[in-house]
Design a protein around this motif. Sequence first.
Motif, PDB file in Angstrom:
ATOM      1  N   PHE A 125      11.181  47.098 -15.999  1.00 36.92           N
ATOM      2  CA  PHE A 125      10.907  46.244 -14.844  1.00 36.92           C
ATOM      3  C   PHE A 125      10.428  47.087 -13.674  1.00 36.92           C
ATOM      4  N   ASP A 126       9.282  46.723 -13.127  1.00 38.41           N
ATOM      5  CA  ASP A 126       8.759  47.333 -11.912  1.00 38.41           C
ATOM      6  C   ASP A 126       8.327  46.175 -11.014  1.00 38.41           C
ATOM      7  N   PRO A 127       9.293  45.536 -10.327  1.00 38.06           N
ATOM      8  CA  PRO A 127       9.009  44.302  -9.587  1.00 38.06           C
ATOM      9  C   PRO A 127       7.769  44.425  -8.702  1.00 38.06           C
ATOM     10  N   PRO A 128       6.888  43.425  -8.766  1.00 32.71           N
ATOM     11  CA  PRO A 128       7.073  42.099  -9.354  1.00 32.71           C
ATOM     12  C   PRO A 128       6.579  41.960 -10.799  1.00 32.71           C
ATOM     13  N   GLU A 129       6.418  43.090 -11.515  1.00 32.45           N
ATOM     14  CA  GLU A 129       5.840  43.031 -12.850  1.00 32.45           C
ATOM     15  C   GLU A 129       6.763  43.650 -13.891  1.00 32.45           C
ATOM     16  N   ILE A 130       6.509  43.282 -15.144  1.00 33.40           N
ATOM     17  CA  ILE A 130       7.150  43.931 -16.280  1.00 33.40           C
ATOM     18  C   ILE A 130       6.142  44.904 -16.877  1.00 33.40           C
ATOM     19  N   ALA A 154       6.330  38.940 -13.648  1.00 27.63           N
ATOM     20  CA  ALA A 154       7.697  38.665 -14.096  1.00 27.63           C
ATOM     21  C   ALA A 154       8.004  37.174 -14.137  1.00 27.63           C
ATOM     22  N   TYR A 155       7.478  36.393 -13.188  1.00 24.34           N
ATOM     23  CA  TYR A 155       7.911  34.999 -13.033  1.00 24.34           C
ATOM     24  C   TYR A 155       7.548  34.106 -14.216  1.00 24.34           C
ATOM     25  N   CYS A 156       6.520  34.482 -14.985  1.00 21.63           N
ATOM     26  CA  CYS A 156       6.040  33.589 -16.044  1.00 21.63           C
ATOM     27  C   CYS A 156       6.203  34.178 -17.437  1.00 21.63           C
ATOM     28  N   THR A 157       6.964  35.243 -17.573  1.00 24.12           N
ATOM     29  CA  THR A 157       7.200  35.866 -18.876  1.00 24.12           C
ATOM     30  C   THR A 157       8.680  35.811 -19.227  1.00 24.12           C
ATOM     31  N   ALA A 158       8.964  35.775 -20.527  1.00 24.94           N
ATOM     32  CA  ALA A 158      10.360  35.714 -20.950  1.00 24.94           C
ATOM     33  C   ALA A 158      11.124  36.958 -20.510  1.00 24.94           C
ATOM     34  N   ASP A 209       9.535  32.172 -22.764  1.00 17.87           N
ATOM     35  CA  ASP A 209       8.220  31.913 -22.162  1.00 17.87           C
ATOM     36  C   ASP A 209       7.567  30.882 -23.060  1.00 17.87           C
ATOM     37  N   ASP A 210       7.648  29.618 -22.639  1.00 23.78           N
ATOM     38  CA  ASP A 210       7.161  28.503 -23.458  1.00 23.78           C
ATOM     39  C   ASP A 210       5.678  28.269 -23.173  1.00 23.78           C
ATOM     40  N   VAL A 211       4.860  29.217 -23.632  1.00 21.02           N
ATOM     41  CA  VAL A 211       3.399  29.171 -23.408  1.00 21.02           C
ATOM     42  C   VAL A 211       3.135  29.079 -21.905  1.00 21.02           C
ATOM     43  N   GLU A 212       3.798  29.922 -21.138  1.00 18.27           N
ATOM     44  CA  GLU A 212       3.690  29.901 -19.673  1.00 18.27           C
ATOM     45  C   GLU A 212       2.804  31.013 -19.123  1.00 18.27           C
ATOM     46  N   ASN A 213       2.609  32.070 -19.903  1.00 20.09           N
ATOM     47  CA  ASN A 213       1.838  33.216 -19.417  1.00 20.09           C
ATOM     48  C   ASN A 213       0.467  33.315 -20.064  1.00 20.09           C
ATOM     49  N   GLY A 216      -1.301  29.512 -25.975  1.00 25.51           N
ATOM     50  CA  GLY A 216      -1.071  29.652 -27.401  1.00 25.51           C
ATOM     51  C   GLY A 216      -0.024  30.677 -27.798  1.00 25.51           C
ATOM     52  N   ILE A 217       0.620  31.348 -26.801  1.00 29.26           N
ATOM     53  CA  ILE A 217       1.600  32.386 -27.111  1.00 29.26           C
ATOM     54  C   ILE A 217       2.970  31.989 -26.581  1.00 29.26           C
ATOM     55  N   ARG A 218       3.958  32.061 -27.453  1.00 24.93           N
ATOM     56  CA  ARG A 218       5.341  31.786 -27.050  1.00 24.93           C
ATOM     57  C   ARG A 218       6.152  33.079 -27.234  1.00 24.93           C
ATOM     58  N   CYS A 219       7.118  33.295 -26.351  1.00 21.47           N
ATOM     59  CA  CYS A 219       7.869  34.551 -26.340  1.00 21.47           C
ATOM     60  C   CYS A 219       9.344  34.284 -26.060  1.00 21.47           C
ATOM     61  N   VAL A 220      10.203  35.072 -26.672  1.00 21.44           N
ATOM     62  CA  VAL A 220      11.650  35.016 -26.443  1.00 21.44           C
ATOM     63  C   VAL A 220      12.106  36.441 -26.124  1.00 21.44           C
ATOM     64  N   ALA A 221      13.023  36.604 -25.162  1.00 16.88           N
ATOM     65  CA  ALA A 221      13.458  37.942 -24.746  1.00 16.88           C
ATOM     66  C   ALA A 221      14.951  37.964 -24.448  1.00 16.88           C
ATOM     67  N   ALA A 222      15.549  39.159 -24.549  1.00 23.80           N
ATOM     68  CA  ALA A 222      16.975  39.340 -24.254  1.00 23.80           C
ATOM     69  C   ALA A 222      17.187  40.707 -23.602  1.00 23.80           C
ATOM     70  N   PRO A 223      18.253  40.841 -22.798  1.00 24.51           N
ATOM     71  CA  PRO A 223      18.475  42.067 -22.024  1.00 24.51           C
ATOM     72  C   PRO A 223      19.209  43.166 -22.784  1.00 24.51           C
ATOM     73  N   ILE A 224      18.917  44.416 -22.399  1.00 22.36           N
ATOM     74  CA  ILE A 224      19.694  45.576 -22.812  1.00 22.36           C
ATOM     75  C   ILE A 224      20.457  46.051 -21.585  1.00 22.36           C
ATOM     76  N   PHE A 225      21.770  46.193 -21.701  1.00 20.09           N
ATOM     77  CA  PHE A 225      22.599  46.624 -20.574  1.00 20.09           C
ATOM     78  C   PHE A 225      22.829  48.130 -20.643  1.00 20.09           C
ATOM     79  N   ASP A 226      22.672  48.798 -19.499  1.00 17.43           N
ATOM     80  CA  ASP A 226      22.883  50.239 -19.467  1.00 17.43           C
ATOM     81  C   ASP A 226      24.332  50.572 -19.142  1.00 17.43           C
ATOM     82  N   HIS A 227      24.612  51.852 -18.917  1.00 16.69           N
ATOM     83  CA  HIS A 227      25.987  52.302 -18.710  1.00 16.69           C
ATOM     84  C   HIS A 227      26.609  51.764 -17.423  1.00 16.69           C
ATOM     85  N   ARG A 228      25.760  51.264 -16.499  1.00 14.49           N
ATOM     86  CA  ARG A 228      26.279  50.684 -15.252  1.00 14.49           C
ATOM     87  C   ARG A 228      26.448  49.170 -15.351  1.00 14.49           C
TER      88      ARG A 228
END
Length: 287
Positions: A125-130, A154-158, A209-213, A216-228
Amino acid sequence: MPDPGTPADGGDTTGSRRNSSSSLRRALAILLFLAEDHGHPPGTTLAELSTGLQLSKSTVLRLIAPLRDVRLVDQDPESGRYHLGPQNALLGQLYLERLDIRRAVAPFLHELAGRIGETVHLLTFDPPEIVYIDKVESPKPVRMHSRIGSRQPAYCTATGKVFLAHSTDEVFAKVVAEGMPARTSNTITGPERLRAELEAVRRHGYAIDDVENEEGIRCVAAPIFDHRGAVTTAISVSGPASRVTLDRVAEIGGLLVTTTKSISEHLGGAPAPGGAARPGKSVGGAP
């Protein structure tokens, strides 16, 4: 009865190694116990260590002595309470400095791509973009055109929603201030609806991301948590909406959450106690 952590007498080297290994495991258990929050005041007493680890006080004292010698454990001279020593910070810093996130995560990405059959990305993450930092292509003929190093809003991607769901109000405001133009007919263009979407992300553990970005492309994402307990990287699964159908979203989301949980644990990370930072106040459920 002799202490099982004491090396055996005589020439039985197998028994000596076994007893040494047992002592090492118990010493490591002391470090892990001191690292956890057990509701004690700063530091832990000998009695609390003895009770919590189900070891005699004499055994705890014997095991903790070498840990104190190398400053992995310190003892407060006034209260007598034990706490983690400064050497732990050095070891942790060296681990983080030498951690190659792409190399560490690569086996998980390949396994996930093989199971789902779609393109898997590792992003930061490098706000406002991934930013895409690694990619495993789908084995199927129609593939994603993303490139490592490329960026998306960032706003329109999973993945962007994953980061925003675990970010502060300031980060959320920065992303919104950059604008939320429609990129497809499904793009969320209002901050209040985006807030509601982020609440759903926190609730389910993954974002869509239900074809928002891209059409014809759909995307699903999940977080990785760091040591903090922070989310600085995430994983996404992307593909044509004809293959990544709405009926598959829950299945893919579940596999993603399982995978990212394993990665977080592998890297020594965990969700922050009490939940992650939440931007603003939810104004409703998922759209």
